[in-house]
Every structure is written in structure tokens, then in C-alpha cells.
Design an enzyme around this catalytic site. Structure first.
Site, short mmCIF file in Angstrom:
data_model
loop_
_atom_site.label_atom_id
_atom_site.label_comp_id
_atom_site.label_asym_id
_atom_site.label_seq_id
_atom_site.Cartn_x
_atom_site.Cartn_y
_atom_site.Cartn_z
N SER A 216 10.09 12.23 7.16
CA SER A 216 10.42 11.22 6.14
C SER A 216 10.54 11.92 4.80
O SER A 216 9.96 12.99 4.58
CB SER A 216 9.31 10.17 6.09
N TYR B 226 0.56 7.97 5.36
CA TYR B 226 1.84 8.27 6.02
C TYR B 226 2.47 9.52 5.44
O TYR B 226 2.91 10.41 6.18
CB TYR B 226 2.78 7.07 5.86
#
Length: 244
Positions: free
Chosen positions: A150, A163
Site C-alpha cells: 500500500s 496497517y
């Protein structure tokens, strides 16, 4: 009977394993790999979702096997590796796609159980897959590992702490593994940032966003397969920016 060369697909006779293959990018990647000729092992927690993806692959003329497992139970990963070793003796492609977003909140408000689950799925499980399948990847003449990351791995933002940290650690883990095997095996490693994509995880993170403005998961899947067909340099980075 061996297929004529003109009828062979780019990933013919390759064995691929995709984590988080019951929906979203994982499901579309599995379907795209099968269309390219690979036999795909589909893993996820939900057997029903895996069965649906398997049926789509078979309907399109591809082949797949389902292997339901819970990434919170890492011993199941070792068991799957033993099964693959006994049945196929190698693994050509490992796509580490499964991921947990967790709760977006200030770090001081993050429940410990959320942190532990995000790290277990996004970091510890990929470590266990690399550890368990390393020998099988080495048996391939063109072993490939793809980790789905990501933008927050390198561009962290407020409220995304667990995350973002897990994806940054995942990228480093993959780079370490890439360097370990680069000079002694044909195994190559790449990190793919799918960018803004129409998935359930994206909807959870950005509930007010219009999904019609985002690319669909099959776009990411095609880019990933295109990368796998190439003879890329290890520690490759790919960001998928196109929308169609």
C-alpha cells in the site's frame, strides 16, 4: 499430452498460490493467473467464497484447488506447504495478498487485539508462508513471490498506524528475503501497490468515496500477471495507476 507451443499460455504448467483469494484483488488475481495457464491454489478463511472463485475459473476453462485456512492459525500454513510438497513438489508463484485493515483510529485508542490481528495477518502470516514455501519456490526454475502492499507503507498517514506499519514491515521482509535468495536461486520478489481500487477494504477506509471513480480489481490482477510473465529484476516495485 503436451500442448502445441502455439496453443500454450504464458503461465502454462505453473503452480500458483494466492492468499485472500475469496474476493477482491485476490479473487481476480487467481482468475487472471488461471486464464494465463497456471493451476491456482486458492486460500482464504471463507470456503464459500473460495468455491465461487474456483467455479468461475473452471467455467473459464482453467484449473484450481481450494485450501481454506485461517491466517490466525499459522500452523495451517505449514500443513498446506506439506500438502503442496507431497502433491506437486514445487511452487512457481506465491501471491501474498491477504490483508487486514484494522480500525482506523489514533494509536492511543487502538485496541491491542486490533494491532495483534493486523500484524498477524499482514506480517506474521507472510513470514510463515515464506518460511514454509521457501524450499518449494527453490524447486521452481522461475520461482516468483509477489507481495501486495500500500502507499501508506512509504507515505504513512494519521490514524493508519497498525496497517501502515505492517505494510512497511512487509516490504522490508520481502526485500530481505529477495536478497537472501537472489544469488543462489532463480527466485525473484516484487512488491505491488494496487493503488485506489474498488474493494471492500477501500470502502471501509473511505466510506464516502464514489466507487465508480476507482479502478476495478481485475485491472490490478492483469497488471500483476503481466509482471509475472516478464523476467523482472528482484525487489521490483510496481504501482498500478491505470483505471481501465
Amino acid at each position: 499430452m503436451t500442448k502445441p507451443l502455439e496453443n500454450r499460455k504464458p503461465l502454462q504448467d505453473r503452480l500458483a498460490l494466492v492468499t485472500g483469494a475469496s474476493r477482491g484483488i485476490g479473487a481476480e488475481t487467481a482468475i487472471a493467473l488461471a486464464k494465463a495457464g497456471a493451476h491456482v491454489i486458492l486460500t482464504a478463511r471463507t470456503e464459500g467464497g473460495l468455491t465461487e472463485v474456483e467455479e468461475k475459473i473452471h467455467q473459464a476453462g482453467g484449473t484450481a484447488s481450494i485450501a481454506p485456512l485461517d491466517l490466525m492459525n499459522p500452523d495451517q500454513i505449514d500443513g498446506l506447504a506439506q500438502h503442496v510438497a507431497g502433491r506437486w513438489g514445487k511452487l512457481d508463484i506465491l501471491v501474498l495478498n491477504a490483508g487486514q485493515l484494522g480500525t482506523l483510529s489514533p494509536l492511543s485508542h487502538t485496541p491491542l487485539k486490533d494491532w495483534e490481528r493486523v500484524m498477524a495477518v499482514n506480517l506474521t502470516a507472510p513470514f510463515r508462508f515464506l518460511r514454509a514455501f521457501d524450499g518449494l519456490l527453490r524447486q521452481s526454475d522461475k520461482g516468483r513471490v509477489i507481495g501486495i502492499s500500500s502507499s501508506v507503507a512509504t507515505q504513512p498517514r494519521a490514524y493508519w498506524g497498525p496497517y501502515a506499519a505492517s505494510k512497511a514491515a512487509l516490504e522490508n521482509l520481502l526485500d530481505c528475503y529477495a536478497d537472501e535468495v537472489a544469488n543462489i536461486t532463480p527466485v525473484r520478489v516484487a512488491v505491488v501497490n494496487p493503488g485506489a481500487t474498488r474493494t471492500n477494504m477501500r470502502k471501509s477506509a473511505f466510506p464516502g468515496e464514489n466507487p465508480e471513480t476507482l479502478k476495478t480489481a481485475d485491472v490490478v490482477a492483469r497488471s500483476l500477471v503481466d509482471l509475472l510473465v516478464q523476467d523482472f529484476e528482484t525487489r521490483q516495485r510496481l504501482s498500478v495507476t491505470q483505471k481501465a
